[in-house]
Structure formats: C-alpha cells, structure tokens
Design an enzyme around this catalytic site. Structure first.
Site, PDB file in Angstrom:
ATOM      1  CE  LYS A  16      -1.829  -1.305   3.841  1.00  0.00           C
ATOM      2  NZ  LYS A  16      -1.236  -3.009   3.998  1.00  0.00           N
ATOM      3  CG  HIS A  41       3.141   1.755   4.835  1.00  0.00           C
ATOM      4  ND1 HIS A  41       2.270   0.589   4.713  1.00  0.00           N
ATOM      5  CD2 HIS A  41       2.213   2.572   5.842  1.00  0.00           C
ATOM      6  CE1 HIS A  41       1.053   0.905   5.419  1.00  0.00           C
ATOM      7  NE2 HIS A  41       1.147   2.110   6.050  1.00  0.00           N
TER       8      HIS A  41
HETATM    9  P1  GDP Z   1       2.244  -2.025   3.171  1.00  0.00           P
HETATM   10  O1  GDP Z   1       2.198  -2.341   4.420  1.00  0.00           O
HETATM   11  O2  GDP Z   1       1.092  -2.612   2.347  1.00  0.00           O
HETATM   12  O3  GDP Z   1       2.633  -0.586   2.681  1.00  0.00           O
HETATM   13  O4  GDP Z   1       3.329  -3.223   2.565  1.00  0.00           O
HETATM   14  P2  GDP Z   1       4.771  -3.163   3.179  1.00  0.00           P
HETATM   15  O5  GDP Z   1       5.922  -2.043   2.766  1.00  0.00           O
HETATM   16  O6  GDP Z   1       4.693  -3.845   4.408  1.00  0.00           O
HETATM   17  O7  GDP Z   1       5.523  -4.654   2.040  1.00  0.00           O
HETATM   18  C1  GDP Z   1       5.409  -4.591   0.789  1.00  0.00           C
HETATM   19  C2  GDP Z   1       6.881  -4.833   0.706  1.00  0.00           C
HETATM   20  O8  GDP Z   1       6.932  -5.260  -0.936  1.00  0.00           O
HETATM   21  C3  GDP Z   1       7.764  -3.431   0.582  1.00  0.00           C
HETATM   22  O9  GDP Z   1       9.286  -4.033   0.866  1.00  0.00           O
HETATM   23  C4  GDP Z   1       7.781  -2.917  -0.771  1.00  0.00           C
HETATM   24  O10 GDP Z   1       9.036  -2.340  -0.927  1.00  0.00           O
HETATM   25  C5  GDP Z   1       7.899  -4.105  -1.597  1.00  0.00           C
HETATM   26  N1  GDP Z   1       7.093  -4.007  -2.859  1.00  0.00           N
HETATM   27  C6  GDP Z   1       5.951  -3.161  -3.078  1.00  0.00           C
HETATM   28  N2  GDP Z   1       5.477  -3.596  -4.453  1.00  0.00           N
HETATM   29  C7  GDP Z   1       6.470  -4.397  -4.844  1.00  0.00           C
HETATM   30  C8  GDP Z   1       6.463  -5.032  -6.253  1.00  0.00           C
HETATM   31  O11 GDP Z   1       5.599  -5.042  -7.104  1.00  0.00           O
HETATM   32  N3  GDP Z   1       7.650  -5.921  -6.384  1.00  0.00           N
HETATM   33  C9  GDP Z   1       8.461  -6.171  -5.322  1.00  0.00           C
HETATM   34  N4  GDP Z   1       9.497  -7.119  -5.520  1.00  0.00           N
HETATM   35  N5  GDP Z   1       8.311  -5.734  -4.190  1.00  0.00           N
HETATM   36  C10 GDP Z   1       7.344  -4.633  -3.910  1.00  0.00           C
HETATM   37  P1  IMO Z   2       0.253  -2.763   7.354  1.00  0.00           P
HETATM   38  O1  IMO Z   2      -0.217  -1.526   7.337  1.00  0.00           O
HETATM   39  C1  IMO Z   2       0.203  -6.913   8.470  1.00  0.00           C
HETATM   40  C2  IMO Z   2      -1.649  -7.797  12.505  1.00  0.00           C
HETATM   41  C3  IMO Z   2      -0.659  -8.029  13.705  1.00  0.00           C
HETATM   42  C4  IMO Z   2      -1.529  -8.957  14.463  1.00  0.00           C
HETATM   43  C5  IMO Z   2      -2.686  -8.398  14.197  1.00  0.00           C
HETATM   44  C6  IMO Z   2      -3.330  -7.391  15.720  1.00  0.00           C
HETATM   45  O2  IMO Z   2       1.809  -2.829   7.176  1.00  0.00           O
HETATM   46  O3  IMO Z   2      -0.426  -3.612   6.220  1.00  0.00           O
HETATM   47  P2  IMO Z   2      -2.434  -5.142  16.116  1.00  0.00           P
HETATM   48  O4  IMO Z   2      -0.806  -4.955  16.889  1.00  0.00           O
HETATM   49  O5  IMO Z   2      -2.809  -4.326  15.112  1.00  0.00           O
HETATM   50  O6  IMO Z   2      -3.429  -5.143  17.517  1.00  0.00           O
HETATM   51  O7  IMO Z   2      -2.112  -6.484  15.832  1.00  0.00           O
HETATM   52  O8  IMO Z   2      -2.674  -7.395  13.095  1.00  0.00           O
HETATM   53  N1  IMO Z   2      -1.358  -6.311  11.780  1.00  0.00           N
HETATM   54  C7  IMO Z   2      -0.698  -6.586  10.753  1.00  0.00           C
HETATM   55  N2  IMO Z   2      -0.288  -7.195   9.688  1.00  0.00           N
HETATM   56  N3  IMO Z   2       0.558  -5.569   8.245  1.00  0.00           N
HETATM   57  C8  IMO Z   2      -0.023  -4.606   9.214  1.00  0.00           C
HETATM   58  O9  IMO Z   2      -0.038  -3.416   8.614  1.00  0.00           O
HETATM   59  C9  IMO Z   2      -0.429  -5.058  10.457  1.00  0.00           C
HETATM   60  N4  IMO Z   2      -0.915  -4.333  11.629  1.00  0.00           N
HETATM   61  C10 IMO Z   2      -1.199  -5.250  12.312  1.00  0.00           C
HETATM   62  O10 IMO Z   2       0.487  -8.945  13.179  1.00  0.00           O
HETATM   63  O11 IMO Z   2      -1.866 -10.313  13.707  1.00  0.00           O
HETATM   64 MG    MG Z   3       3.130  -3.262   6.152  1.00  0.00          MG
END
Ligand code: GDP
Ligand code: IMO
Ligand code: MG
Length: 428
Positions: A16, A41
């Site tokens: 995201k 993120h």
């Molecule tokens: P969010 O919490 O939804 O913002 O996602 P996160 O940042 O926790 O996890 C997504 C991971 O995937 C991050 O390390 C991004 O840099 C990476 N990422 C996002 N889009 C892509 C993609 O299309 N390909 C690859 N290989 N990595 C991606």
């Molecule tokens: P983003 O925004 C993945 C999960 C935790 C746990 C449950 C409850 O990066 O996608 P909490 O601390 O919120 O009470 O935990 O929710 N959890 C997530 N898993 N991505 C997240 O955020 C999360 N935020 C909370 O691992 O299972």
């Molecule tokens: Mg995340």
C-alpha cells in the site's frame, strides 16, 4: 476527482505504501484514517529506502499535505522520531496536519497489550505490541485520551486518572505488574504538547473544504480487509476498520464524496501474526516465496506466513469495499515457478464454497480448491507495459482479474516507484 480510498485486500503488507507513493504526485492530500504504528510501509524512491509506520505515505511527495485522521491512534514518541528521521534525510515534513480528535497511545496501553498477549499463551493474537488494541478499547469505552486533551492540563490529568483506575487494579492484582501513575502518563503526553500544537486541526473541516475547492484527497488505509475488526477473521484482527467504511468514519469524509476504492492485492498471499490462512504453505514452497518476496515484517521483523493467491479473499474484499480497481503487486516475485496454484474456492467439510464461510469455525476448516496456472521464467522487473510481460504472466494477471471481482489497473514488478505497469489511470 474527489476522494479516493486506497486499502489492503488481504492481511496487510500488500504494498500500500508504494501504491500511495505512486499516486502522491497526482493528489493534494493523503490521509491516514485508521490504525497507528502497527503499520509498516516500505517505500523505495530512487533506490533510497524509507520505512514508515505512523506517518501517511504521502509525506514523501513534495507538495502533498499529509494528514493523520481522527480514526488513527497516535504514539507521540513514534510520531516525532519518524518526523526527525525524515527531516534528517532532507524530507520536508512541515505540512503534516494531525486531527484534534485522534486518540493517544500511552504507556498503559503498551504494557497492557504486551501482558494480555503473554496471558493468552497459545491463544495469543500475535499483535505488534504497540498498544493499538487497548487504545481503541479505551476509545470505545469512552475513557480514551485525545490529541485535544493535551491543551488543557487539568482535563488531561482528570481523564488520565479515570483511564488508569481500573487498569491499575488489573495490572497489579491480575498481572502482578507495577501500577502506572497519573504523573508518568500526563508527563509523557505533555512533553510533546508544544511541538504538536501547530500541527493540530479540525481535519474533517479541512478536508471537507478542500473537496469543495476541487482538491483530490487520497484516504490511505493501514492493515487490510481481513484484519478489519468487523469484516476480518475476528478475533485474529486489528482493532480498527481498515475497510472502505472506516475511511469515512476515520477521516470525516462522507461516502457520497468517495469516487474510487483502490485495493492493493499481492500476487500471492501473506499474513503476520496468528489466525486462519487457508492457502498457507508450511513447506519449502512457503520458504521460497518468503525468500523471493523478502517477506519479513517492516514493523516487528517477524517472518511473514506465505501462501498462494486466494481469489475467495479477493472477491470478498472487492465486495465489502466496493473496489473499483485492484493494484496487483509483487508479480515479479512469482518468476521461476513452473506452475502457480491459485485458490478459486474452498472445500469446507466436504462441501465446495465459493464465498467466504459465514462462521469462523468453517473458515478454520476451509481447504483451498486450487487451479494450476502456467508460470514463466523470464525476468519481468523491466516490464512497463502488459505486452512486455511473457504470455504466461499476462494470462496469470487476466485469470486473477476474472476471478477477483474488479479490474486490475496497475501491476507491480519491483519495489521501486518506477517498477510498475499502469494499465489505466487510477484517478480518472
Ligand atoms: P504495506 O504495509 O502494504 O505498505 O506493504 P509493506 O511495505 O509492509 O510490504 C510490501 C513490501 O513489498 C515492501 O518491502 C515494498 O518495497 C515491496 N514491494 C511493493 N511492491 C512491490 C512489487 O511490485 N515487487 C516487489 N518485488 N516488491 C514490492
Ligand atoms: P500494514 O499497514 C500486517 C496484525 C498483527 C496481528 C494483528 C493485531 O503494514 O499492512 P495489532 O498490533 O494491530 O493489534 O495486531 O494484526 N497487523 C498487521 N499485519 N500488516 C500490518 O500493517 C499489520 N498491522 C497489524 O500482526 O496479527
Ligand atoms: Mg506493511
């Protein structure tokens, strides 16, 4: 273009942050509407990696006004650490606006999050330990502390006293921990008051006015649909509403002003923490997805549970959120598999089910019904149009689109901002 919601379709970490960052240059405001520093993120801009937790991902885009909405829970120490870190890297954070109605996470919430998890033993949720659940519980119990309470010390102390009364009995008598004093909570909060004050605003008014003036507002969800306290895999959920309805309550923007709901969905599936996950792979295939996708948590560093794409979950997300567009991420991670299984339905106690089961018991029993799609071996990280993708990758995307309930409008083929195939504008 009025308001656009951007949210997660699965269990979080779909990418995201990258998708929000991608749209940043085309919007005026980016509002975080739920959750807190449980989010993580990772955003890569020109090879530079940023890890954001509490701040909206729009903070990295010059000119965008980042807003922390009323639906967010704020740990002030984390807020200012994140701001200082970005300032040190030359990111202009001066436009940040914080809702006067957002709730504050205090030391009492953090400690209760941790001791409750310990007390639950095997039944633990695997929370991030950031105090998220206890802070939302206080909000609903009407003993929460809000940003605006910082500006009236007398009221703040009175509210903290009420909030601590029952919790101290619990901490001392049940959990055998020390009591938390009104002074320590009030002092932690008040130490940030002067720095916070200029950022605080009536954000529903600010955003309503901006929409009246024709500005574009992006509402960025933390967590995801299956972690929603109402629509997720309760009780294995977070304590807020990441779904589209939560974008309205968490920002003060009414549903009639929301034009688009963009859901970010990974080309496979992951989950952090406890709870049902029908397509989870507990074998070497799961390890391979984790290694290829670098699936380790941005917030807690925990290895993410990995599994195949679940179209039942995607269709469910499309329905409860009214998804207009999917952004399919991490397609590049699937390069190198001869066949890629995709879950198209479940079998629950011998009966095929095409929708999410009504009860948690049935969801726990759900076994994936897989369709096998052809894989590809070519490196796709340089693809910028659909035609650049190998035929099998194009067919994979098309099959996912047909079974997921909304068009796929963009495809991620790498972590960088530019590593994206845009099929149609997400804003038009
Ligand atoms: P969010 O919490 O939804 O913002 O996602 P996160 O940042 O926790 O996890 C997504 C991971 O995937 C991050 O390390 C991004 O840099 C990476 N990422 C996002 N889009 C892509 C993609 O299309 N390909 C690859 N290989 N990595 C991606
Ligand atoms: P983003 O925004 C993945 C999960 C935790 C746990 C449950 C409850 O990066 O996608 P909490 O601390 O919120 O009470 O935990 O929710 N959890 C997530 N898993 N991505 C997240 O955020 C999360 N935020 C909370 O691992 O299972
Ligand atoms: Mg995340």
């Amino acid at each position: 273009m009025p308001a656009i919601v951007l949210l997660g379709a699965q269990w979080g970490d779909e990418g995201k942050g990258k998708a929000t960052d991608l749209l940043g240059s085309s919007v005026d405001f980016v509002v975080k509407y739920n959750g807190g520093n449980n989010a993580g993120h990772t955003i890569v801009v020109d090879g530079e990696k940023y890890a954001l937790h509490l701040l909206p991902s729009g903070i990295l885009t010059p000119g965008v006004v980042p807003v922390i909405g009323n639906g967010v829970v704020i740990d002030l120490a984390v807020l200012f650490t994140e701001l200082d870190d970005l300032d040190a890297r030359g990111v202009d954070t001066s436009r940040l606006v914080v809702s006067s109605a957002a709730h504050l996470i205090g030391p009492h919430h953090r400690v209760i999050d941790k001791v409750t998890e310990r007390f639950l033993g095997n039944a633990k949720l695997g929370t991030t330990g950031r105090g998220i659940g206890p802070t939302y519980a206080d909000k609903m119990s009407r003993v929460g502390i809000r940003v605006q309470d910082l500006f009236d010390e007398k009221i703040l102390r009175a509210k903290v006293e009420i909030a601590l009364e029952q919790k101290n009995h619990l901490l001392v008598k049940v959990y055998n921990r020390r009591a938390i004093t009104v002074d320590e909570v009030a002092e932690e909060f008040l130490s940030y008051a002067d720095r916070l004050r200029p950022m605080v605003a009536d954000t529903p008014l600010l955003l309503g006015t901006a929409l009246d003036e024709g500005r574009t507002v992006l509402l960025e969800g933390g967590q995801a649909t299956l972690l929603d306290v109402d629509h997720g895999t309760y009780p294995f959920v977070t304590s807020s509403n990441p779904t589209a309805g939560g974008a309205c309550t968490g920002s003060g923007i009414p549903p009639t002003r929301v034009d688009k709901v963009v859901a970010v969905v990974k080309a496979y599936a992951t989950r952090v923490g406890s709870g049902p996950f029908p397509t989870e792979l507990l074998d070497a295939d799961g390890d391979r997805l984790r290694a290829d996708g670098a699936e380790f948590g941005t917030t807690t560093g925990r290895p993410r549970r990995c599994g195949w794409y679940d179209a039942v979950v995607a269709r469910y997300a499309a329905r409860v959120n009214g998804v207009t567009d999917f952004v399919l991420t991490k397609l590049d991670v699937l390069t190198g598999w001869e066949r890629i299984p995709v879950c198209v339905a479940y079998e629950v106690d011998g009966v095929r089910q095409d929708e999410m089961p009504m009860t948690q018991t049935d969801f726990h029993h759900a076994k994936p019904v897989y369709e096998l799609l052809d894989g590809w071996s070519e490196d796709i990280t340089g693809a910028r149009t659909l035609a650049d993708l190998p035929k099998a990758a194009q067919a994979y995307v098309q099959a996912l689109e047909e079974m997921s309930g909304a068009p796929i409008s963009a495809i991620g083929v790498g972590p960088g901002r530019d590593a994206t195939i845009e099929l149609r504008s997400l804003l038009a």
